[in-house]
Structures are given as C-alpha cells and as structure tokens.
Design an enzyme around this catalytic site. Sequence first.
Site, PDB file in Angstrom:
ATOM      1  CG  HIS A   1     -20.692  90.411   5.205  1.00 35.37           C
ATOM      2  ND1 HIS A   1     -21.545  90.035   5.881  1.00 35.37           N
ATOM      3  CD2 HIS A   1     -21.390  91.580   4.626  1.00 35.37           C
ATOM      4  CE1 HIS A   1     -22.356  90.504   6.365  1.00 35.37           C
ATOM      5  NE2 HIS A   1     -22.272  91.588   5.529  1.00 35.37           N
TER       6      HIS A   1
ATOM      7  CG  HIS B   1     -21.106  95.001   1.883  1.00 35.04           C
ATOM      8  ND1 HIS B   1     -21.980  94.700   1.104  1.00 35.04           N
ATOM      9  CD2 HIS B   1     -21.424  95.086   3.245  1.00 35.04           C
ATOM     10  CE1 HIS B   1     -22.978  94.087   2.040  1.00 35.04           C
ATOM     11  NE2 HIS B   1     -22.923  94.399   3.337  1.00 35.04           N
TER      12      HIS B   1
END
Length: 139
Positions: free
Chosen positions: A99, A101
């Site tokens: 992921h 951010h």
Amino acid sequence: MDCIFCKIIAGEIPCYKVYEDSRHLAFLDVSPCADGHTMVIPKKHADAFAEMSPEEAGALFEAVNKVSGQILKRMDGVTGLTIGMNTYESAGQTVMHTHVHIFPRFKGDGGGTTHSIVNSAKSADPGYLKQICERLTCE
Ligand code: 5GP
Ligand code: ZN
C-alpha cells in the site's frame, strides 16, 4: 488468505473508498495521521512493493498520481503531500499487502519530511558512497 486489505477489496470489511479502477482501490486510513490520509492498493495481493512486477508497480503509481491530484484539488487547506510506503517489518509495515500512503500536508502542520524517518547512515565519505553506488547500480 487472512489479509485485511484483501477483505476490504472483497467488500467483507467496509472502507471509505475514494478511488477504484479494475486493478486498484484507494480508501481513507482508519487511523489517519492527517485529514485525508489515503492509501492506494493493488487489488492483486502482493506482500510488498518489491514483489510486484515493474508493470504492476508502474500501474500502482499511476493510480497514486491520480488520487494525489484529487487530494490536492479537493482537500480543504492542503498545500503539499508526503507519499510513502513502509516496506517489510524493519520499515514498520504492519499490513502485509502493498500500500502507498498519501499524507496531505498543511502549512505549519508540524510534520517532518521523509528525511526525518531514519538517520542510520554510517558515512557520507565519497569513497564509501562510491562503493555503495557500485553495489547498487542496476542494468
Ligand atoms: P503500514 O503500517 O503497514 O504501512 O500501514 C497500515 C495502515 O493500515 C495503518 O496506517 C492502519 O491505520 C491502516 N489500517 C489497518 N487496518 C485497517 C482497516 O481495516 N481499514 C482501513 N481503512 N485502514 C486500516
Ligand atoms: Zn491482501
């Protein structure tokens, strides 16, 4: 697989979705560090960024680019972004599904820069930098 982000992709866990395409999902972090703190993830599970193919990695960053533009345009008071990934445990990765951010930044928000994350370099001596450079040079 017992992966919380795969469960979000499957709709088994709700999220505040801000972007979706056939290969990516972006949603608000449940425990935000800043208003509008968003994560962009690939729908195909990969534990970490380095395990994605170059094509997959490129596509992920296209989605990051799109979501970043939207945050800069629409988030009240935003004047910058910090974009980053924690890759593997030593870097603080807690959810083992890649992921990215995106942290919206605001004038005077008191946050640091990417340079404030780590300060473990042994030396900045030119000979030492040359050695590291030779080791890291990619085709
Ligand atoms: P990491 O530390 O692995 O880079 O970041 C994982 C992030 O996922 C953390 O910022 C955490 O707040 C967020 N997170 C963990 N579980 C959930 C969840 O169920 N929903 C959402 N939206 N975010 C989550
Ligand atoms: Zn997953």
